[in-house]
Design an enzyme around this catalytic site. Structure first.
Site: not given
Length: 199
Positions: A100, A130, A173, A178-179, A193, A196
């Site tokens: 999109n 960096h 959204a 980060t993992k 996180r 479900r």
């Protein structure tokens, strides 16, 4: 030596740079590889400028996206401009992918998007960090992002370097990923996180 005093042995080609990036090698600031990265980015900016300059038929959008990434984009791919990529030459897009408007890909470290993915408005995918040492802050540390098959990234999601998102998962959204996200789950939040599984 060329006119700039650079020996032919010191030059780095785009294929050399891609090999370094895909191996996760640090690209030192001011190095020949860093220079090639900047040159390639100028080409990406030129193509993106044309892509985003006005209305184009979907087939023309795919042509420009193909020029940007250096690979033929499947005819089932849909992109709604505007779209930008910092580098352009390290993106792989599967079939039946929808991207999109407003998305930004920092693809030096490599971005792979599997078949049947939905990429929401204003998604940012980053593949570079960096150096933390202030003396080496200009160094670039690549890490790829892999988005599995049939993944839905909601609007304004940010995916950080080195992340893999498993098949059939949904990222809500505004989330910051980060993992790694496993397959068949819903993940939300900053940092994202799992809330479900998807049956």
């Amino acid at each position: 030596m060329d006119d700039n005093g650079t020996s032919h042995e010191d030059r780095t080609s785009l294929s050399d740079l891609l090999a370094l990036l895909n191996a996760g090698e640090t690209i030192p600031g001011g190095s020949p590889g860093h220079a090639v990265m900047h040159e390639t980015s100028q080409e990406a900016l030129r193509v993106a400028g044309e892509l985003n300059a006005g209305y184009h038929e979907p087939s023309r959008v795919r042509e420009l996206l193909s020029a940007l990434i250096g690979e033929l984009v499947d005819e089932t791919v849909t992109l709604f401009p505007p779209f930008t990529a910092d580098f352009g030459k390290n993106i792989a897009i599967g079939k039946r992918v929808f991207i999109n408007s407003g998305c930004r890909f920092q693809d030096q470290g490599g971005i792979t998007i599997g078949d049947d993915c939905l990429i929401g408005h204003n998604v940012v995918i980053a593949t570079l960090q960096h150096g933390l040492d202030p003396r080496r802050r200009g160094d670039l540390l690549p890490a790829p992002v892999t988005i599995g098959r049939n993944v839905w990234l909601g609007a304004n999601v940010t995916v950080l370097p080195g992340v893999t998102i498993g098949d059939d998962s949904v990222v809500g959204a505004g989330s910051v990923v980060t993992k790694d996200v496993p397959a068949r789950v819903i993940a939300v939040g900053s940092p994202a996180r799992v809330i479900r599984t998807i049956e």
